[in-house]
Design a protein around this motif. Structure first.
Motif, PDB file in Angstrom:
ATOM      1  N   ASN A   1      46.605  32.635  44.327  1.00  0.00           N
ATOM      2  CA  ASN A   1      45.617  33.159  43.367  1.00  0.00           C
ATOM      3  C   ASN A   1      46.275  33.829  42.171  1.00  0.00           C
ATOM      4  O   ASN A   1      47.325  34.454  42.309  1.00  0.00           O
ATOM      5  CB  ASN A   1      44.744  34.249  44.005  1.00  0.00           C
ATOM      6  N   VAL A   2      45.586  33.749  41.060  1.00  0.00           N
ATOM      7  CA  VAL A   2      46.084  34.372  39.832  1.00  0.00           C
ATOM      8  C   VAL A   2      45.129  35.500  39.427  1.00  0.00           C
ATOM      9  O   VAL A   2      43.907  35.330  39.427  1.00  0.00           O
ATOM     10  CB  VAL A   2      46.167  33.303  38.715  1.00  0.00           C
ATOM     11  N   ARG A   3      45.707  36.666  39.108  1.00  0.00           N
ATOM     12  CA  ARG A   3      44.905  37.825  38.704  1.00  0.00           C
ATOM     13  C   ARG A   3      45.537  38.513  37.496  1.00  0.00           C
ATOM     14  O   ARG A   3      46.722  38.342  37.213  1.00  0.00           O
ATOM     15  CB  ARG A   3      44.819  38.857  39.856  1.00  0.00           C
ATOM     16  N   ASP A   4      44.726  39.360  36.866  1.00  0.00           N
ATOM     17  CA  ASP A   4      45.152  40.104  35.674  1.00  0.00           C
ATOM     18  C   ASP A   4      45.415  41.555  36.106  1.00  0.00           C
ATOM     19  O   ASP A   4      44.471  42.290  36.426  1.00  0.00           O
ATOM     20  CB  ASP A   4      44.015  40.021  34.644  1.00  0.00           C
ATOM     21  N   TYR A   5      46.675  41.952  36.152  1.00  0.00           N
ATOM     22  CA  TYR A   5      47.041  43.295  36.622  1.00  0.00           C
ATOM     23  C   TYR A   5      47.159  44.220  35.413  1.00  0.00           C
ATOM     24  O   TYR A   5      48.019  44.022  34.564  1.00  0.00           O
ATOM     25  CB  TYR A   5      48.352  43.242  37.420  1.00  0.00           C
TER      26      TYR A   5
END
Ligand SMILES: NC(=O)c1ccc[n+]([C@@H]2O[C@H](COP(=O)([O-])OP(=O)(O)OC[C@H]3O[C@@H](n4cnc5c(N)ncnc54)[C@H](O)[C@@H]3O)[C@@H](O)[C@H]2O)c1
Length: 335
Positions: A221-225
């Protein structure tokens, strides 16, 4: 300004208190400590009221006594899974409590409000990066509770002309104060970076990566930290721009997405240690990729994230977790 920080003993609230004070404002913490930490109040050394936000007389009195100009409302329950198991608890504390806060504010003639919303109000967006005009179809009671408050705020502002507000939709809050004095401590801890660091430190046996077959470059999964200090600064920017009749709805993210594997690799680089990893199946309800289009926040708030690389965010968290592997619980008796 005099700012009541509801939920100021929690993770994002406490970091915002620190940044508010550094920017010359006068924050006052209001928290029932249901999920916050007494220790952080002591460390920050600002006035604090330990009470529930549903205690309307106590809240009205606090607003008046401290001559509050703005309320920043971080207090909520914020676990997606828990919200599925206990939806009424979530609607009670996230929606009904917010109504009580707005009523107390009206009683005390306090009309400026900054609200912690979330990218979870978008559910599974059709496209990334996610813009604010993306349809809001949350997939959990948690996300729905936050969207309900957004609607309530619009209706309340339409009726009470002096009221102004911002609803800030955070992506993945992460990192800790750069000086290592305060940090992240949720129980249970479910956020990726703390779980990775606590696995390195032996507090947790390992980190489980849920799904390696997503249609992303490396299958995770790709997320915006978004660094917690950047979030805090966005609140301060929003606070100074509040105007009746001009509601603010903004995503708060860096605009970049990083995969779980990329974050693990960055953690190994920062700490010089191997992360114990277990690979498991996908988890129900997890979106494939979620990252913000951050252009509205730049245009409306004059704000953009300063910490845009995972190394910087993880470095700040490592500074905290290395000294406090068990968070505030390790700070001794009374905490
Ligand atoms: N952490 C994230 O990545 C993230 C992402 C998007 C949105 N948010 C939102 O940001 C806000 C803050 O998140 P956090 O991670 O700092 O949470 P947190 O649990 O660390 O802090 C919440 C604080 O609110 C307090 N609180 C809760 N209910 C209360 C009540 N009825 N009266 C008084 N105090 C009460 C708790 O004791 C706690 O100190 C939440 O509203 C959350 O939904 C967080």
């Amino acid at each position: 300004m005099n700012v009541l920080v509801a939920g100021g003993a929690g993770y994002i609230g406490s970091h915002t208190v620190k940044r508010l004070r550094a920017a010359g404002h006068a924050p006052v913490i209001y928290d029932n400590l249901s999920r916050g930490h007494r220790a952080v109040i002591d460390i920050l050394g600002v006035p604090a009221i330990m009470a529930d936000l549903n205690d309307r007389p106590a809240l009205t009195e606090a607003l008046r006594a401290h001559k509050i100009d703005t309320v920043m409302h971080f207090a909520a329950y914020a676990y997606v899974g828990e919200s599925v198991d206990a939806p009424l608890m979530y609607y009670q504390n996230n929606v009904a409590t917010t109504i009580s806060v707005l009523q107390a504010m009206a009683d005390a003639n306090v009309d400026r409000f900054v609200f912690s919303s979330t990218c979870a109000t978008y559910g599974n967006p059709d496209a990334v990066p996610v813009t604010e005009s993306e349809k809001q179809l949350p997939t959990s009671p948690y996300g729905r509770s936050k969207l309900m408050v957004e609607h309530i705020l619009k209706d309340h502002a339409a009726a009470r002309k002096s009221f102004s507000f911002a609803a800030l939709r955070y992506f993945n809050a992460s990192g800790c104060a750069m000086d290592g004095t305060i940090g992240e401590d949720h129980d249970p801890e479910t956020h990726l970076i703390p779980v990775i660091l606590q696995s390195i430190l032996g507090v947790k046996p390992e980190i489980t990566v849920f799904g390696t077959d997503y249609p992303t470059p490396d299958g995770t999964n790709v997320r915006d930290y978004i660094h917690v200090d950047d979030l805090a600064d966005a609140h301060i920017a929003a606070m100074t721009r509040l105007q009746p009749g001009e509601p603010i709805f903004c995503n708060l993210g860096t605009g970049n997405g990083f995969s779980v594997k990329e974050v693990i690799a960055a953690a190994e680089q920062v700490t010089g240690k191997k992360v114990p990893v277990k690979f498991g199946p996908r988890r129900a309800g997890d979106a494939i990729a979620l990252y913000a289009d951050a252009s509205r926040a730049k245009a409306v708030l004059g704000w953009q994230a300063k910490h845009t690389d995972p190394q910087s965010i993880i470095g700040s968290a490592w500074k905290w977790f290395e000294k406090n592997p068990r968070g505030y619980a390790g700070k001794g008796a009374g905490y």
